[in-house]
Enzyme design. Sequence first.
Site, PDB file in Angstrom:
ATOM      1  N   ARG A 183       0.849  -1.203   0.000  1.00 19.12           N
ATOM      2  CA  ARG A 183       0.000   0.000   0.000  1.00 19.12           C
ATOM      3  C   ARG A 183       0.880   1.246   0.000  1.00 19.12           C
ATOM      4  O   ARG A 183       0.603   2.225  -0.657  1.00 19.12           O
ATOM      5  CB  ARG A 183      -0.920   0.036   1.231  1.00 19.12           C
ATOM      6  CG  ARG A 183      -1.838  -1.149   1.430  1.00 19.12           C
ATOM      7  CD  ARG A 183      -3.074  -1.076   0.574  1.00 19.12           C
ATOM      8  NE  ARG A 183      -2.810  -1.291  -0.820  1.00 19.12           N
ATOM      9  CZ  ARG A 183      -2.451  -2.472  -1.376  1.00 19.12           C
ATOM     10  NH1 ARG A 183      -2.328  -3.546  -0.642  1.00 19.12           N
ATOM     11  NH2 ARG A 183      -2.227  -2.569  -2.670  1.00 19.12           N
TER      12      ARG A 183
ATOM     13  N   ASP B 231      -3.703   7.168   3.483  1.00 19.43           N
ATOM     14  CA  ASP B 231      -2.855   7.682   2.402  1.00 19.43           C
ATOM     15  C   ASP B 231      -2.448   9.125   2.723  1.00 19.43           C
ATOM     16  O   ASP B 231      -2.915   9.724   3.697  1.00 19.43           O
ATOM     17  CB  ASP B 231      -3.586   7.573   1.046  1.00 19.43           C
ATOM     18  CG  ASP B 231      -4.820   8.479   0.957  1.00 19.43           C
ATOM     19  OD1 ASP B 231      -4.681   9.701   1.164  1.00 19.43           O
ATOM     20  OD2 ASP B 231      -5.927   7.971   0.679  1.00 19.43           O
TER      21      ASP B 231
ATOM     22  N   HIS C 292      -6.809   7.549  11.883  1.00 19.85           N
ATOM     23  CA  HIS C 292      -6.517   6.112  11.795  1.00 19.85           C
ATOM     24  C   HIS C 292      -5.061   5.822  11.440  1.00 19.85           C
ATOM     25  O   HIS C 292      -4.740   4.723  10.988  1.00 19.85           O
ATOM     26  CB  HIS C 292      -7.439   5.439  10.761  1.00 19.85           C
ATOM     27  CG  HIS C 292      -8.864   5.331  11.227  1.00 19.85           C
ATOM     28  ND1 HIS C 292      -9.913   5.049  10.386  1.00 19.85           N
ATOM     29  CD2 HIS C 292      -9.407   5.459  12.459  1.00 19.85           C
ATOM     30  CE1 HIS C 292     -11.049   5.019  11.078  1.00 19.85           C
ATOM     31  NE2 HIS C 292     -10.769   5.270  12.338  1.00 19.85           N
TER      32      HIS C 292
ATOM     33  N   CYS D 269       6.812   2.139  16.770  1.00 25.02           N
ATOM     34  CA  CYS D 269       7.691   1.173  17.435  1.00 25.02           C
ATOM     35  C   CYS D 269       6.921   0.444  18.532  1.00 25.02           C
ATOM     36  O   CYS D 269       6.379   1.073  19.435  1.00 25.02           O
ATOM     37  CB  CYS D 269       8.904   1.882  18.026  1.00 25.02           C
ATOM     38  SG  CYS D 269       9.948   0.752  18.979  1.00 25.02           S
TER      39      CYS D 269
ATOM     40  N   CYS E 265      14.496   0.836  15.201  1.00 24.25           N
ATOM     41  CA  CYS E 265      13.740   2.022  15.608  1.00 24.25           C
ATOM     42  C   CYS E 265      14.732   3.168  15.826  1.00 24.25           C
ATOM     43  O   CYS E 265      15.725   2.997  16.543  1.00 24.25           O
ATOM     44  CB  CYS E 265      12.968   1.726  16.891  1.00 24.25           C
ATOM     45  SG  CYS E 265      12.298   3.217  17.667  1.00 24.25           S
TER      46      CYS E 265
ATOM     47  N   THR F 250     -17.441   8.416   3.024  1.00 28.39           N
ATOM     48  CA  THR F 250     -17.268   7.419   4.082  1.00 28.39           C
ATOM     49  C   THR F 250     -18.558   6.633   4.264  1.00 28.39           C
ATOM     50  O   THR F 250     -19.661   7.180   4.131  1.00 28.39           O
ATOM     51  CB  THR F 250     -16.754   8.062   5.396  1.00 28.39           C
ATOM     52  OG1 THR F 250     -16.686   7.062   6.410  1.00 28.39           O
ATOM     53  CG2 THR F 250     -17.618   9.193   5.864  1.00 28.39           C
ATOM     54  N   SER F 251     -18.403   5.333   4.547  1.00 29.73           N
ATOM     55  CA  SER F 251     -19.570   4.446   4.562  1.00 29.73           C
ATOM     56  C   SER F 251     -20.399   4.577   5.832  1.00 29.73           C
ATOM     57  O   SER F 251     -21.512   4.076   5.901  1.00 29.73           O
ATOM     58  CB  SER F 251     -19.101   2.997   4.431  1.00 29.73           C
ATOM     59  OG  SER F 251     -18.275   2.666   5.528  1.00 29.73           O
TER      60      SER F 251
ATOM     61  N   ASN G 245     -21.494  11.825  -0.736  1.00 28.31           N
ATOM     62  CA  ASN G 245     -21.093  10.422  -0.925  1.00 28.31           C
ATOM     63  C   ASN G 245     -21.627   9.920  -2.263  1.00 28.31           C
ATOM     64  O   ASN G 245     -22.592  10.459  -2.798  1.00 28.31           O
ATOM     65  CB  ASN G 245     -21.648   9.558   0.224  1.00 28.31           C
ATOM     66  CG  ASN G 245     -20.783   8.362   0.523  1.00 28.31           C
ATOM     67  OD1 ASN G 245     -19.575   8.489   0.650  1.00 28.31           O
ATOM     68  ND2 ASN G 245     -21.381   7.180   0.628  1.00 28.31           N
TER      69      ASN G 245
HETATM   70  P1  NAD Z   1     -15.386   2.506   3.072  1.00 28.19           P
HETATM   71  O1  NAD Z   1     -14.648   1.780   1.992  1.00 28.19           O
HETATM   72  O2  NAD Z   1     -16.065   1.736   4.126  1.00 28.19           O
HETATM   73  O3  NAD Z   1     -16.496   3.421   2.337  1.00 28.19           O
HETATM   74  C1  NAD Z   1     -16.187   4.238   1.253  1.00 28.19           C
HETATM   75  C2  NAD Z   1     -17.395   5.108   0.913  1.00 28.19           C
HETATM   76  O4  NAD Z   1     -17.009   5.972  -0.138  1.00 28.19           O
HETATM   77  C3  NAD Z   1     -18.618   4.316   0.443  1.00 28.19           C
HETATM   78  O5  NAD Z   1     -19.770   4.807   1.133  1.00 28.19           O
HETATM   79  C4  NAD Z   1     -18.711   4.644  -1.054  1.00 28.19           C
HETATM   80  O6  NAD Z   1     -20.035   4.746  -1.524  1.00 28.19           O
HETATM   81  C5  NAD Z   1     -18.032   6.004  -1.115  1.00 28.19           C
HETATM   82  N1  NAD Z   1     -17.394   6.305  -2.383  1.00 28.19           N
HETATM   83  C6  NAD Z   1     -16.757   5.459  -3.253  1.00 28.19           C
HETATM   84  N2  NAD Z   1     -16.289   6.131  -4.306  1.00 28.19           N
HETATM   85  C7  NAD Z   1     -16.618   7.440  -4.110  1.00 28.19           C
HETATM   86  C8  NAD Z   1     -16.415   8.632  -4.863  1.00 28.19           C
HETATM   87  N3  NAD Z   1     -15.773   8.622  -6.029  1.00 28.19           N
HETATM   88  N4  NAD Z   1     -16.889   9.794  -4.370  1.00 28.19           N
HETATM   89  C9  NAD Z   1     -17.557   9.833  -3.185  1.00 28.19           C
HETATM   90  N5  NAD Z   1     -17.788   8.740  -2.432  1.00 28.19           N
HETATM   91  C10 NAD Z   1     -17.319   7.558  -2.897  1.00 28.19           C
HETATM   92  O7  NAD Z   1     -14.394   3.553   3.669  1.00 28.19           O
HETATM   93  P2  NAD Z   1     -14.383   4.366   5.053  1.00 28.19           P
HETATM   94  O8  NAD Z   1     -15.767   4.747   5.440  1.00 28.19           O
HETATM   95  O9  NAD Z   1     -13.332   5.400   4.912  1.00 28.19           O
HETATM   96  O10 NAD Z   1     -13.931   3.302   6.151  1.00 28.19           O
HETATM   97  C11 NAD Z   1     -13.138   2.524   6.388  1.00 28.19           C
HETATM   98  C12 NAD Z   1     -11.673   2.456   6.741  1.00 28.19           C
HETATM   99  O11 NAD Z   1     -10.961   2.178   5.565  1.00 28.19           O
HETATM  100  C13 NAD Z   1     -11.005   3.644   7.303  1.00 28.19           C
HETATM  101  O12 NAD Z   1     -10.646   3.292   8.568  1.00 28.19           O
HETATM  102  C14 NAD Z   1      -9.718   3.849   6.477  1.00 28.19           C
HETATM  103  O13 NAD Z   1      -8.616   3.901   7.359  1.00 28.19           O
HETATM  104  C15 NAD Z   1      -9.603   2.609   5.662  1.00 28.19           C
HETATM  105  N6  NAD Z   1      -9.156   2.761   4.266  1.00 28.19           N
HETATM  106  C16 NAD Z   1      -8.363   3.791   3.874  1.00 28.19           C
HETATM  107  C17 NAD Z   1      -8.001   3.938   2.531  1.00 28.19           C
HETATM  108  C18 NAD Z   1      -7.111   5.082   2.121  1.00 28.19           C
HETATM  109  O14 NAD Z   1      -6.337   5.563   2.951  1.00 28.19           O
HETATM  110  N7  NAD Z   1      -7.188   5.555   0.879  1.00 28.19           N
HETATM  111  C19 NAD Z   1      -8.464   3.025   1.589  1.00 28.19           C
HETATM  112  C20 NAD Z   1      -9.276   1.950   2.016  1.00 28.19           C
HETATM  113  C21 NAD Z   1      -9.611   1.845   3.368  1.00 28.19           C
HETATM  114 ZN    ZN Z   2      11.545   2.244  19.627  1.00 28.38          ZN
END
Ligand code: NAD
Ligand code: ZN
Length: 235
Positions: free
Chosen positions: A59, A94, A109, A117, A136, A177-178, A202
Amino acid sequence: MSDIHNIVVLTGAGVSAESGLGTFRGPGGLWEGQRIEDICTPEALARNRDLVLDFYDQRRAALSTVKPNAAHEALARLDRECRGELLIVTQNVDDLHERAGTKRLLHMHGELMSALCEQCGARAGYGGSMRDGTECGACGTKDVLRPDIVFFGEMPYQMELIDQVLSRADLFLSIGTSGAVYPAAGFVRSARHHGAHTLELNLDPSEGSYFFHESRMGPASALVPAWVDEVLAAQ
Ligand code: NAD
Ligand code: ZN
């Protein structure tokens, strides 16, 4: 909107989807082909350390192949130009918000580009592989670095500060976010309870849509720039 002085924005994986980073709950409930419970838990790290480190190494490496999209850019513009108080809280691990130039940002997160560490608790920027036995930098112990990611069952970062800003927010915005992962999924209720207007952007209705005053559905790259234009024009 001219009475808006204090904005809190929560972002999730959807804000980075159009940059090419997969969301968590894609088809089949997998993240990049892996079951979440096989990767994102302290138990998985203890049971199968190499698998978890490899997954996050990949990642981290993938970040160099993607770039911020119009939604990240618009939020960075909001950060530069909005006169009131602002905090962007991201669940994303990210680095696309900071690469777009956002400063008022908090990674609740954790971060792919950081190591934690397990020996001394130090957190430090980290760009390489965690399987190469790097020591570390703080305590000098070998083979104790893990991804600085908040796994399921662990406490997110800076919750006290987040609670404080939610309690004085006039406007709470949730993007991509979901609404399935707590405590972030509860922020809308907390902000609303304290009197904020709440708005969701969303792709489709989320599990938490019901709790928002207003929901707009569509891709973040279109909805976020339009919303930022509205806010800045009203100031
Ligand atoms: P999730 O995957 O559970 O939900 C993503 C949401 O985004 C969904 O509701 C979906 O409908 C919506 N979505 C998808 N494409 C979209 C777009 N183009 N425009 C607007 N909305 C869009 O993600 P979450 O709610 O962030 O939850 C989960 C966890 O996933 C977090 O804790 C996070 O740390 C981790 N995560 C992070 C990344 C990253 O850093 N890029 C990637 C995957 C998961
Ligand atoms: Zn350390």
